[in-house]
Write a protein that holds these residues in place. Structure first.
Motif, PDB file in Angstrom:
ATOM      1  N   TRP A  51       1.350  -1.421  -0.262  1.00  0.00           N
ATOM      2  CA  TRP A  51      -0.017   0.006  -0.026  1.00  0.00           C
ATOM      3  C   TRP A  51       0.874   0.831  -0.007  1.00  0.00           C
ATOM      4  O   TRP A  51       1.764   0.486   0.793  1.00  0.00           O
ATOM      5  N   THR A  52       0.737   2.352  -1.078  1.00  0.00           N
ATOM      6  CA  THR A  52       0.896   3.431  -0.914  1.00  0.00           C
ATOM      7  C   THR A  52       0.145   4.590  -1.136  1.00  0.00           C
ATOM      8  O   THR A  52      -0.685   4.535  -1.506  1.00  0.00           O
ATOM      9  N   ARG A  82      -6.735   2.146   4.422  1.00  0.00           N
ATOM     10  CA  ARG A  82      -4.978   2.341   3.711  1.00  0.00           C
ATOM     11  C   ARG A  82      -4.296   4.162   4.042  1.00  0.00           C
ATOM     12  O   ARG A  82      -3.391   3.950   4.391  1.00  0.00           O
ATOM     13  N   ILE A 137      -1.784   3.150   6.854  1.00  0.00           N
ATOM     14  CA  ILE A 137       0.042   3.532   6.135  1.00  0.00           C
ATOM     15  C   ILE A 137       0.577   5.111   6.680  1.00  0.00           C
ATOM     16  O   ILE A 137       1.644   4.729   7.476  1.00  0.00           O
TER      17      ILE A 137
END
Length: 243
Positions: A65-66, A183, A187
């Motif tokens: 995940w970014t 997400r 993150i």
């Protein structure tokens, strides 16, 4: 032939009981006028965010995940068949029945709500029902009498477009909310934090209640109360208002 697609096996059995005798086949039932098959609830789910990226991912690939992929707002949502052998087998049966040359009418027999509407509608869309007459079997309850009456009063599936739009809108909003915020929070925090339309208020309610318990201060109070006799039984009546 008329093909009825029920949302689940139990509903299919109840519909069959309201019509008459059927011969059992693999994944469906059939008589001289009707074919009844069924889903297992949601056979399809929205594709994950990676499905909308330029890079093609295969099942089992590790995905990192970014923030570069956020926020994710698909121009058109994609549905995928749930990864279960039984689900794939049952959908294959539904699709083949929808495409049978002798089937001229396909009937949506999802539960009488917006979720039931889109569960079966997706099966119909993915199966390919162009050229068929599409009907909706609306069953608030499932007694044999109700089923028999509802089959005589079916409306065109097109009359339930707004109900389907409600179901799809809720599904898309849940996806956008959950995918993007889960997400982002994960993150930023470095640990998995699930965010969703349902889970957030539930967690908040649990948190608030825990805080109330932690900060509880015992105090003396009074309420109005009385004992009333009704049919030989004494019933205690207590006001909720505290003094």
């Amino acid at each position: 032939m008329k093909l009825i697609i029920a949302e689940k096996p139990s509903l299919a059995r109840n519909i069959a009981a309201g019509i008459g005798k059927f011969n059992n086949r693999q994944g469906y039932m059939e008589n001289s006028e009707y074919i009844i098959t069924w889903a297992f609830g949601h056979l399809f789910s929205l594709a994950d965010a990676e499905a909308y990226l330029d890079k093609a991912y295969k099942p089992g690939d590790k995905v990192r995940w970014t923030l570069d992929n956020l926020p994710c707002f698909p121009p058109q949502f994609k549905y995928v068949l749930r990864g279960d052998e039984g689900v794939a087998r049952q959908f294959s049966i539904i699709r083949s029945l929808c495409r049978r040359p002798d089937v001229d009418t396909v009937i949506n027999a999802g539960d009488a709500d917006r979720e039931g509407e889109i569960i079966v509608r997706l099966c119909m869309i993915k199966s390919g029902v162009a050229g068929k007459s599409l009907k909706r079997l609306w069953l608030p309850d499932q007694t044999p009498e109700t089923v028999a009456a509802a089959l005589k009063e079916m409306k065109d599936e097109s009359e339930y477009e707004n109900l389907a739009n409600e179901g799809f809108a809720r599904t898309y909003i849940d996806w956008l909310y959950g995918i993007n915020l889960t997400r982002y929070a994960t993150i930023k925090s470095g640990q998995l934090l699930r965010v969703g339309r349902v889970v957030v208020p539930i967690v908040k309610a649990i948190y608030d209640r825990d805080r109330e318990i932690e900060n509880f201060v015992q105090r003396e109070y009074y309420v109005n109360a009385s004992n009333e006799e009704t049919n030989g039984e004494e019933v205690e009546l207590v006001s909720k208002e505290q003094f």
